[in-house]
Design a protein around this motif. Structure first.
Motif, PDB file in Angstrom:
ATOM      1  N   ASP A  51       0.852  -1.191   0.000  1.00 18.01           N
ATOM      2  CA  ASP A  51       0.000   0.000   0.000  1.00 18.01           C
ATOM      3  C   ASP A  51       0.886   1.240   0.000  1.00 18.01           C
ATOM      4  OD1 ASP A  51      -2.309  -1.385  -0.003  1.00 18.01           O
ATOM      5  OD2 ASP A  51      -2.591  -1.334   2.187  1.00 18.01           O
ATOM      6  N   GLY A  52       0.531   2.200  -0.809  1.00 16.79           N
ATOM      7  CA  GLY A  52       1.305   3.430  -0.828  1.00 16.79           C
ATOM      8  C   GLY A  52       2.484   3.392  -1.781  1.00 16.79           C
ATOM      9  N   THR A  53       2.751   2.218  -2.397  1.00 21.25           N
ATOM     10  CA  THR A  53       3.819   2.148  -3.393  1.00 21.25           C
ATOM     11  C   THR A  53       3.156   2.078  -4.774  1.00 21.25           C
ATOM     12  OG1 THR A  53       5.156   0.853  -1.872  1.00 21.25           O
ATOM     13  CG2 THR A  53       5.860   0.864  -4.163  1.00 21.25           C
ATOM     14  N   SER A  54       3.520   3.021  -5.638  1.00 23.33           N
ATOM     15  CA  SER A  54       2.920   3.003  -6.974  1.00 23.33           C
ATOM     16  C   SER A  54       3.730   2.076  -7.872  1.00 23.33           C
ATOM     17  CB  SER A  54       2.916   4.411  -7.563  1.00 23.33           C
ATOM     18  OG  SER A  54       4.260   4.794  -7.845  1.00 23.33           O
ATOM     19  N   ALA A  55       3.112   1.655  -8.976  1.00 23.80           N
ATOM     20  CA  ALA A  55       3.799   0.798  -9.942  1.00 23.80           C
ATOM     21  C   ALA A  55       5.039   1.506 -10.483  1.00 23.80           C
ATOM     22  CB  ALA A  55       2.849   0.424 -11.077  1.00 23.80           C
ATOM     23  N   GLU A  56       4.938   2.830 -10.641  1.00 26.76           N
ATOM     24  CA  GLU A  56       6.088   3.591 -11.165  1.00 26.76           C
ATOM     25  C   GLU A  56       7.258   3.514 -10.192  1.00 26.76           C
ATOM     26  OE1 GLU A  56       2.914   4.793 -11.173  1.00 26.76           O
ATOM     27  OE2 GLU A  56       2.724   4.400 -13.322  1.00 26.76           O
ATOM     28  N   GLU A  57       6.941   3.701  -8.899  1.00 26.69           N
ATOM     29  CA  GLU A  57       8.013   3.659  -7.893  1.00 26.69           C
ATOM     30  C   GLU A  57       8.650   2.272  -7.845  1.00 26.69           C
ATOM     31  OE1 GLU A  57       5.973   6.937  -4.866  1.00 26.69           O
ATOM     32  OE2 GLU A  57       5.687   4.787  -4.546  1.00 26.69           O
ATOM     33  N   ALA A  58       7.810   1.233  -7.886  1.00 20.92           N
ATOM     34  CA  ALA A  58       8.333  -0.132  -7.820  1.00 20.92           C
ATOM     35  C   ALA A  58       9.181  -0.444  -9.046  1.00 20.92           C
ATOM     36  CB  ALA A  58       7.186  -1.133  -7.695  1.00 20.92           C
ATOM     37  N   SER A  59       8.721   0.027 -10.221  1.00 23.10           N
ATOM     38  CA  SER A  59       9.500  -0.211 -11.449  1.00 23.10           C
ATOM     39  C   SER A  59      10.842   0.491 -11.372  1.00 23.10           C
ATOM     40  CB  SER A  59       8.732   0.303 -12.671  1.00 23.10           C
ATOM     41  OG  SER A  59       7.473  -0.302 -12.744  1.00 23.10           O
ATOM     42  N   ALA A  60      10.829   1.722 -10.848  1.00 25.01           N
ATOM     43  CA  ALA A  60      12.081   2.470 -10.736  1.00 25.01           C
ATOM     44  C   ALA A  60      13.028   1.763  -9.773  1.00 25.01           C
ATOM     45  CB  ALA A  60      11.796   3.887 -10.257  1.00 25.01           C
ATOM     46  N   ALA A  61      12.477   1.232  -8.673  1.00 22.78           N
ATOM     47  CA  ALA A  61      13.313   0.525  -7.695  1.00 22.78           C
ATOM     48  C   ALA A  61      13.921  -0.717  -8.343  1.00 22.78           C
ATOM     49  CB  ALA A  61      12.471   0.135  -6.485  1.00 22.78           C
ATOM     50  N   LEU A  62      13.111  -1.422  -9.142  1.00 22.87           N
ATOM     51  CA  LEU A  62      13.600  -2.629  -9.803  1.00 22.87           C
ATOM     52  C   LEU A  62      14.724  -2.279 -10.780  1.00 22.87           C
ATOM     53  CD1 LEU A  62      13.323  -5.671 -10.438  1.00 22.87           C
ATOM     54  CD2 LEU A  62      11.861  -4.980 -12.331  1.00 22.87           C
ATOM     55  N   ARG A  63      14.507  -1.237 -11.580  1.00 22.16           N
ATOM     56  CA  ARG A  63      15.539  -0.846 -12.553  1.00 22.16           C
ATOM     57  C   ARG A  63      16.831  -0.461 -11.832  1.00 22.16           C
ATOM     58  NH1 ARG A  63      13.207  -0.270 -17.626  1.00 22.16           N
ATOM     59  NH2 ARG A  63      10.948   0.083 -17.569  1.00 22.16           N
ATOM     60  N   ALA A  64      16.686   0.243 -10.726  1.00 18.06           N
ATOM     61  CA  ALA A  64      17.875   0.662  -9.977  1.00 18.06           C
ATOM     62  C   ALA A  64      18.599  -0.556  -9.399  1.00 18.06           C
ATOM     63  CB  ALA A  64      17.472   1.624  -8.857  1.00 18.06           C
ATOM     64  N   ALA A  65      17.823  -1.531  -8.907  1.00 24.86           N
ATOM     65  CA  ALA A  65      18.439  -2.727  -8.329  1.00 24.86           C
ATOM     66  C   ALA A  65      19.162  -3.528  -9.404  1.00 24.86           C
ATOM     67  CB  ALA A  65      17.371  -3.587  -7.645  1.00 24.86           C
ATOM     68  N   ALA A  66      18.518  -3.669 -10.574  1.00 21.92           N
ATOM     69  CA  ALA A  66      19.127  -4.424 -11.670  1.00 21.92           C
ATOM     70  C   ALA A  66      20.437  -3.773 -12.092  1.00 21.92           C
ATOM     71  CB  ALA A  66      18.162  -4.505 -12.853  1.00 21.92           C
ATOM     72  N   LYS A  67      20.390  -2.449 -12.179  1.00 20.45           N
ATOM     73  CA  LYS A  67      21.581  -1.697 -12.585  1.00 20.45           C
ATOM     74  C   LYS A  67      22.686  -1.865 -11.534  1.00 20.45           C
ATOM     75  CE  LYS A  67      23.782   1.221 -15.158  1.00 20.45           C
ATOM     76  NZ  LYS A  67      24.321   0.595 -16.363  1.00 20.45           N
ATOM     77  N   ALA A  68      22.312  -1.812 -10.254  1.00 17.49           N
ATOM     78  CA  ALA A  68      23.302  -1.938  -9.174  1.00 17.49           C
ATOM     79  C   ALA A  68      23.968  -3.316  -9.210  1.00 17.49           C
ATOM     80  CB  ALA A  68      22.626  -1.696  -7.826  1.00 17.49           C
ATOM     81  N   VAL A  69      23.170  -4.359  -9.451  1.00 14.92           N
ATOM     82  CA  VAL A  69      23.730  -5.711  -9.515  1.00 14.92           C
ATOM     83  C   VAL A  69      24.685  -5.811 -10.693  1.00 14.92           C
ATOM     84  CG1 VAL A  69      23.182  -8.134  -9.914  1.00 14.92           C
ATOM     85  CG2 VAL A  69      21.803  -6.797  -8.314  1.00 14.92           C
ATOM     86  N   GLN A  70      24.264  -5.217 -11.825  1.00 17.77           N
ATOM     87  CA  GLN A  70      25.133  -5.259 -13.006  1.00 17.77           C
ATOM     88  C   GLN A  70      26.461  -4.562 -12.716  1.00 17.77           C
ATOM     89  OE1 GLN A  70      24.029  -2.842 -16.437  1.00 17.77           O
ATOM     90  NE2 GLN A  70      24.905  -4.375 -17.799  1.00 17.77           N
ATOM     91  N   THR A  71      26.394  -3.381 -12.099  1.00 14.07           N
ATOM     92  CA  THR A  71      27.609  -2.622 -11.804  1.00 14.07           C
ATOM     93  C   THR A  71      28.532  -3.418 -10.878  1.00 14.07           C
ATOM     94  OG1 THR A  71      26.268  -0.632 -11.948  1.00 14.07           O
ATOM     95  CG2 THR A  71      28.437  -0.400 -10.934  1.00 14.07           C
TER      96      THR A  71
END
Lengths: 576, 92
Positions: A51-71
């Motif tokens: 609750d309180g987390t939008s799909a946009e925020e969750a997608s951004a968090a996922l993209r950031a996590a994927a990028k961090a793992v790649q780095t």
């Protein structure tokens, strides 16, 4: 035994606390602990966006996590080399793969939490790769590894797998997976300690290969915390928290011992002068050069499949000749025992083995692939014969997984046709041990593969930690099979050699028992030569026979090992 | 829409290391590039910057693939990618 409670901070009160497990690779060392993070817990099935987390925020968090793992993976690949580097580079690309990320974002838009979305998206990709089979199927594991890292990143917990540190550490965890061994840097890891696993687990095998002290099945070590200072004794199987002066002295003495033990004068013998040639197991020319430098009296096992493990197609004769000759050239005038391709079970070769067998350890493996892919073995024997020309090595050849005298006879015929003069077979199926006299009527020598002989005699899968207690060559039943193989050679009457080329030969106490049972040569990883030589030199042949008798009649594998070790005080002196 | 065909030169086909090198090169480009097996409809083409897509394509040594891209510099970009695919990357 008590276990430490949860994640309680480490304190002085733990000083002197001892954990006991099974010592699988000797060495005494003091260092600080890094815990292997737990495998990532699966997010709840159908877990929705909070609750309180939008799909946009969750997608951004996922993209950031994927990028961090790649780095992170890319950064680590820079410090790695060879195969390890390639694995890291490829997984880095997968971590931030547009197809994977897009599929996960689509699930998030439909209401899934970021963790669940990447979990399911990666599962679909892994399944697709799995269904493609072969090389792609193996990459499915990499996708799942990346998934675990992304979920860990989203949760803010340490990534699964071997932790990364600039300073050397003692790795403590539940058990190592085969994939972890690719990223284990021996210059950073001082010792391995696991709470599960057994003497034949991947942890034990990698520790022995790298010469790292290791203790497995040490209950309670999961409760240790990062930074704890511990003393590990890889022979005794103990871990002591906050060691004192006595342990510091032991660790220092071990450093001196290893320096002294690094010297093997190149002749294996007992105290009474009885000769026991000590040879080395090698996987190719690079290993052979190292083994020769360590004083090996020859090669007791050339694992030819290791020259071609990554191959999709059968190597050409020219490629094979080059690979074998590199080994022969390292041992002029010495014996080199070439084992023909031992593909199947835990070592599949795409051009020989069928990955879909329900029970690969009991399937078409080793010599048996000649039934399904005729010609490969003959071409290999031809290549060995060609490589043996113009070298000074004495080339012997043996087939793995021989079960009957008839198979031995057939193999000897193939060797003769290729112009190879000294054919032999491995004894790793109990039927071969029981019929050794008949088998030796057709071949000139046998070599005991104790790892497989143990798993078949005890009906216990080598890879299963839960069956570790059954899976040790100290089992009196296994020792009896070895005794019967020697008896077969005596019955045959021509004094044909019986060697051992399994892990058992690298255990200095067991080496004494093997010699006492009548085994004529021992072949092992080059690292074990000096310690085995030192212990053999401390006993006479009658003493070795007496110890073999104790082990044969022991009530259990544990008793056999204990009774023999008690009679070999040198083991304690050397810390083996 | 620019289009080029290329014959896979790497002995192991377009996976493992060769796929990684190709994907990294696509990732450097400012435009979107798709890849498909020759003869497959353009609608089924996959994102060439995705290593997982490339691997699922399953292109072997000697197979022909089609690269497509739009936008400024597309022709030059595709020419450089064709060059990569037609080199035996595994041998280097």
């Amino acid at each position: 035994m008590q276990t430490l409670s949860g994640k309680a901070p480490f304190d002085q009160a733990e000083t002197g606390r001892t954990f006991t497990g099974v010592g699988v690779s000797p060495g005494r060392i003091i260092g600080s602990v890094l815990m292997m993070p737990h495998a990532v817990r699966e997010p709840g099935v159908g877990e929705r966006l909070a609750d309180g987390t939008s799909a946009e925020e969750a997608s951004a968090a996922l993209r950031a996590a994927a990028k961090a793992v790649q780095t992170n993976l890319t950064a680590r690949s820079v410090g790695a080399s060879g195969a390890g580097r390639e694995v890291l580079e490829a997984t880095a690309l997968m971590a931030n793969d547009p197809m994977l990320v897009k599929a996960a974002v689509k699930l998030i838009i439909n209401g899934a939490s970021a963790e669940r979305a990447i979990w399911d998206a990666a599962a679909s990709v892994a399944e697709m790769l799995h269904n493609l089979g072969g090389y792609m199927a193996e990459r499915a594991t990499d996708v799942l590894d990346v998934r675990g890292r992304i979920v860990a990143e989203l949760r803010g917990v340490p990534a699964p797998g071997i932790p990364y540190s600039d300073t050397p550490f003692i790795l403590v965890g539940e058990d190592l997976a085969p994939a972890d061994t690719a990223t284990l840097d021996p210059s950073k890891v001082l010792a391995l300690v696991t709470s599960s696993g057994g003497p034949q687990s991947h942890t034990a095998i990698i520790a022995r290969a790298l010469g790292l002290p290791a203790v497995v099945a040490a209950l309670g070590v999961d409760g240790l915390t990062d930074g704890a200072r511990v003393f590990v004794d890889g022979a005794a199987g103990t871990i002591l928290v906050n060691p004192g002066g006595a342990e510091v002295a032991l660790a220092e003495a071990w450093e001196t011992t290893t320096a002294a033990l690094a010297l093997f004068d190149g002749t294996g013998r007992l105290a009474d002068g009885h000769l026991v040639p000590l040879l080395s197991n090698v996987g190719g020319a690079a290993d052979a050069v190292k083994a020769a430098a360590a004083g090996a009296e020859g090669v007791g096992l050339l694992r030819t499949e290791f020259c071609f493990l990554e191959r999709e197609t059968e190597p050409t004769i020219a490629e094979q000749v080059a690979a074998y000759r590199g080994v022969f050239d390292a041992f002029p005038g010495k014996k080199v025992v070439v084992r023909t391709l031992d593909a199947g079970a835990d070592k599949p070769l795409p051009f020989l083995t069928d990955a879909s067998e329900p029970n690969p350890a009991l399937g078409v493996r080793g010599y048996r692939t000649d039934f399904t892919s005729p010609g490969v073995l003959e071409r290999q024997l031809q290549s060995i014969a060609q490589a043996a020309e113009d070298t000074q090595a004495q080339v012997w050849v043996m087939a793995p997984m021989i079960a009957t005298a008839e198979e031995a006879e057939h193999f000897a015929g193939l060797c003769a046709a290729a112009g190879l003069k000294t054919p032999g077979v491995m004894v790793e199926v109990p039927s071969a041990a029981l019929t050794a006299a008949s088998i030796l009527q057709h071949v000139d020598f046998v070599s005991l593969g104790t790892n497989d002989l143990t798993q078949y005699a005890m009906a216990a899968d080598r890879q299963l930690g839960t069956l570790a207690a059954l899976n040790t060559p100290w089992q009196p039943a296994v020792l009896h099979l070895i005794r019967l193989t020697v008896a077969g050679s005596i019955d045959e009457g021509n004094n044909k050699p019986v060697g051992v080329c399994g892990e058992a030969a690298a255990d200095p106490a067991l080496a004494v028992v093997l010699v006492g049972l009548g085994v004529s040569t021992l072949s092992m990883t080059a690292r074990a030569l000096s310690s085995v030589a030192a212990v053999l030199a401390s006993v006479t042949l009658p003493e070795a026979r007496q110890l073999a008798g104790l082990a044969l009649t022991a009530h259990s594998a544990t008793d056999a090992r204990r009774l023999v070790r008690e009679k070999l005080p040198i083991l304690n002196t050397l810390g083996l | 829409m620019s289009e080029r065909t290329a014959v896979i030169a790497s002995r192991v086909g377009l996976h493992a290391r060769p796929a990684g090198i190709f994907v990294a090169a696509v990732g450097e480009l400012p435009i979107e590039v798709t890849i498909a097996m020759a003869g497959e409809p353009a609608d089924d083409a996959m994102d060439a910057s995705s290593i997982l897509s490339i691997m699922s394509l399953g292109a072997s040594n000697g197979d022909t693939v089609v690269l497509r891209a739009d936008g400024e510099g597309a022709d030059d970009a595709l020419d450089s990618l064709v060059k990569i695919l037609e080199t035996d990357l595994d041998a280097e």
